[in-house]
Motif scaffolding. Structure first.
Motif, PDB file in Angstrom:
ATOM      1  N   LEU A  47       9.333  76.054   9.963  1.00 40.58           N
ATOM      2  CA  LEU A  47       8.772  77.262  10.583  1.00 40.58           C
ATOM      3  C   LEU A  47       9.741  78.433  10.447  1.00 40.58           C
ATOM      4  O   LEU A  47       9.331  79.572  10.215  1.00 40.58           O
ATOM      5  CB  LEU A  47       8.471  77.018  12.072  1.00 40.58           C
ATOM      6  N   GLU A  48      11.023  78.124  10.588  1.00 45.98           N
ATOM      7  CA  GLU A  48      12.043  79.185  10.493  1.00 45.98           C
ATOM      8  C   GLU A  48      12.166  79.731   9.072  1.00 45.98           C
ATOM      9  O   GLU A  48      12.541  80.887   8.879  1.00 45.98           O
ATOM     10  CB  GLU A  48      13.401  78.628  10.963  1.00 45.98           C
ATOM     11  N   ASN A  49      11.823  78.902   8.098  1.00 44.24           N
ATOM     12  CA  ASN A  49      11.964  79.309   6.692  1.00 44.24           C
ATOM     13  C   ASN A  49      10.760  80.062   6.144  1.00 44.24           C
ATOM     14  O   ASN A  49      10.828  80.618   5.043  1.00 44.24           O
ATOM     15  CB  ASN A  49      12.224  78.073   5.812  1.00 44.24           C
ATOM     16  N   SER A  50       9.642  80.079   6.892  1.00 41.60           N
ATOM     17  CA  SER A  50       8.428  80.736   6.399  1.00 41.60           C
ATOM     18  C   SER A  50       7.706  81.437   7.549  1.00 41.60           C
ATOM     19  O   SER A  50       6.982  80.788   8.318  1.00 41.60           O
ATOM     20  CB  SER A  50       7.497  79.712   5.748  1.00 41.60           C
ATOM     21  N   PRO A  51       7.880  82.760   7.685  1.00 45.24           N
ATOM     22  CA  PRO A  51       7.229  83.509   8.776  1.00 45.24           C
ATOM     23  C   PRO A  51       5.708  83.359   8.782  1.00 45.24           C
ATOM     24  O   PRO A  51       5.092  83.266   9.850  1.00 45.24           O
ATOM     25  CB  PRO A  51       7.638  84.964   8.501  1.00 45.24           C
ATOM     26  N   SER A  52       5.076  83.333   7.604  1.00 47.55           N
ATOM     27  CA  SER A  52       3.611  83.222   7.545  1.00 47.55           C
ATOM     28  C   SER A  52       3.150  81.839   8.027  1.00 47.55           C
ATOM     29  O   SER A  52       2.150  81.713   8.747  1.00 47.55           O
ATOM     30  CB  SER A  52       3.108  83.468   6.125  1.00 47.55           C
ATOM     31  N   PHE A  53       3.908  80.790   7.640  1.00 48.55           N
ATOM     32  CA  PHE A  53       3.592  79.438   8.094  1.00 48.55           C
ATOM     33  C   PHE A  53       3.811  79.326   9.605  1.00 48.55           C
ATOM     34  O   PHE A  53       3.023  78.687  10.312  1.00 48.55           O
ATOM     35  CB  PHE A  53       4.469  78.420   7.358  1.00 48.55           C
ATOM     36  N   ALA A  54       4.885  79.973  10.093  1.00 49.46           N
ATOM     37  CA  ALA A  54       5.178  79.973  11.530  1.00 49.46           C
ATOM     38  C   ALA A  54       4.050  80.647  12.304  1.00 49.46           C
ATOM     39  O   ALA A  54       3.613  80.151  13.354  1.00 49.46           O
ATOM     40  CB  ALA A  54       6.508  80.679  11.797  1.00 49.46           C
ATOM     41  N   GLU A  55       3.558  81.767  11.787  1.00 51.13           N
ATOM     42  CA  GLU A  55       2.475  82.503  12.457  1.00 51.13           C
ATOM     43  C   GLU A  55       1.221  81.635  12.570  1.00 51.13           C
ATOM     44  O   GLU A  55       0.587  81.572  13.625  1.00 51.13           O
ATOM     45  CB  GLU A  55       2.165  83.785  11.674  1.00 51.13           C
TER      46      GLU A  55
END
Length: 535
Positions: A47-55
């Protein structure tokens, strides 16, 4: 007529099978302990490595939490309807819905879908504690399941849920049949396992109690509690052997999967063995199958005793139940607070997060897992001692001593972490805390809950059990939020949360001293009289 050797053997074998439900209860709730670090690395780091995936994940997290809150809310609304008259109950439910809904919407749902530190810790905490949502649901439905499909068949459902959860939790990407990502699938499979735990926590002791002859019933029912702590100890060993000698990379990618998958073995054995044990005589009689009930009773008790027991079972169905507030609010509140304090003293933080706590003290992965085995062994040993001494020593005295020792241990552990005095002092304080809990609030809370509620309002115990799981969820979910909060770490170096649990232990001591009556040597009829006087 005395119980024969053959019938004793039969009832012991039946008890062992049913107690596998208790063992899986302990196994499922403790298996997460060895996997916390790997789960954080596998799911949260991405999640920390991909803002779009985290969102996208945060959006799914909000939906998951909303559905969990809705399910728990409906269950507790049903409890409220049993406490109050309909008009008053609907008013209370509406007030909670409006106020609680507003807080939930503005304080959670409207938060931006950005991975802040608090939200990250919240997702981690819920991953670890998500099974407890299922526990609340399973425990709340346990009585209905027992009366509709039976105690044994209910345990078969629990075994299937354990098996599905073991497979789905270990390989969520392969078993993902849900409209969400792998993290969401993992949480759902953990909730499914939790429903199995909740059902087993209600049905296993009920099944044993209804099958066991009266002269050995207490001994056999207490075996279920022993099975729970045994399950915890077994999974600590399993986790240790899985990670022993392995690299962090392998543990983070594969090792944690084997931890969850290992539960499939006892779950499958439990499922298979259940097909070879009978339905309980009480359930058979309830459904009009007196002939089948008589066969089971005769096998376990002999023909003369079986006839008398069947007559008692039939008579028990004619007894009327009273309104849940027939004895006033006092006994209800005491039962609920016993459940809340049992969790708020922080026991499941230690059981779920023990390896992470030891790693925080500077230990390597293998060493931290080995220390967790010691925690499990102490827990089992002192639980057995409590079961052996509770009838002689008294409930109230054991609980007060336990609270005092837990308070000293937790406050001391907080200071050990605060001053960075780690290693042996911190380990000894944690083991002292575990021993004190296992000798008091662990098993004795269940004894008190089974004794303080008069027979006429025995259904209130379901509320106390559901609230116990809810309190467990709150404590387990919030621990990472406190323990990993950078501001609290900067000021208190991981000691803050342990001070909170220490204060709760002190409050539990005052509560037992002032409000909880001693039940040792008192009949249920004595308790009815006591609560009527205090009404």
């Amino acid at each position: 007529m005395a119980t024969t050797h053959t019938s004793k053997t039969s009832v012991y074998l039946i008890t062992i099978v049913a107690s596998l439900g208790g063992l899986l209860f302990g196994y499922d709730t403790a298996v997460i302990s060895g996997a916390v670090g790997a789960l954080e690395n596998f799911f949260i780091t991405s999640l920390e490595n991909s803002p779009s995936f985290a969102e996208d994940t945060i959006f799914q997290f909000k939906i998951t939490i909303s559905l969990c809150v809705l399910a728990i809310g409906l269950l507790f609304a049903d409890f409220i309807l049993k406490f109050f008259q309909k008009n008053k109950a609907y008013t209370i439910i509406a007030a909670i819905l409006i106020f609680g809904g507003a807080v939930f919407y503005f304080q959670f749902l409207t938060l931006p879908n950005i991975l802040t530190e608090n939200l990250r810790n919240s997702i981690l905490g819920f991953m670890v504690s998500s099974a407890l949502v299922g526990c609340i649901i399973g425990a709340s439905l346990g009585d209905n399941v027992a009366n509709s499909i039976g105690r044994r068949n209910g345990l078969i459902i629990a075994a299937l849920l354990f098996l599905i959860s073991a497979l789905g939790s270990s390989y969520p990407e392969v078993m993902n049949i849900f409209p969400g990502n792998d993290l969401t699938a993992f949480i759902i499979y953990r909730i499914i396992g939790g429903i199995g735990v909740g059902l087993a926590s209600m049905l296993a002791p009920m099944y044993i109690a209804e099958m066991a002859p009266a002269n050995i019933r207490g001994q056999l029912v207490s075996f279920n509690q022993f099975a729970i702590v045994t399950g915890m100890l077994v999974v600590y060993f399993v986790n240790y052997f899985i990670v022993s000698g392995q690299t962090e990379l392998w543990i983070n990618e594969t090792g944690w999967r084997y931890m969850f998958l290992s539960e499939a073995i006892p779950a499958l054995l439990f499922l298979l063995f259940l097909f070879f044990v009978p339905k309980t005589p009480r359930y058979q009689t309830m459904k009009g199958n007196e002939e089948d009930a008589m066969k089971v009773l005769t096998k376990l008790n002999g023909p003369e005793t079986a006839t008398r027991i069947l007559s008692d079972i039939k008579a028990s169905f004619s007894r009327t139940k009273s309104h849940w507030l027939s004895f006033g609010w006092g006994v209800v509140i005491i039962g609920i607070l016993l459940s809340i304090f049992q969790q708020f003293v922080g026991i499941n933080v230690v059981l779920y997060y023990a390896p992470e706590i030891f790693r925080g003290m500077g230990m390597e992965t293998d060493a931290s897992m080995l220390q967790t085995i010691i925690v499990g062994a102490i827990n089992m040993l002192f639980t057995v001692l409590a079961i052996m001494t509770v009838d002689n020593f008294g409930r109230k005295k054991l609980m007060m001593i336990g609270s005092a020792v837990m308070a000293v241990a937790m406050i001391g552990l907080g200071f050990a972490l605060y001053t960075e005095t780690e290693g042996l002092p911190a380990l000894l304080l944690m083991l002292l805390y575990i021993a004190a809990f296992a000798m008091s609030w662990g098993p004795v809370t269940w004894v008190l809950l089974s004794e303080i509620f008069p027979n006429k309002i025995r259904g209130v115990m379901a509320v106390a059990v559901a609230i116990q799981w809810l309190a467990n969820l709150i404590v387990s979910w919030t621990f990472p939020m406190m323990n990993n909060n950078s501001a609290l770490v900067e000021h208190f170096n991981h000691g803050f949360s342990y001070w909170i649990y220490g204060v709760m232990a002190l409050l539990s001591l005052l509560f037992i001293w002032k409000f909880v009556p001693e039940t040792k040597g008192r009949t249920l009829e004595d308790m009815e009289e006591l609560w009527m006087k205090k009404k």
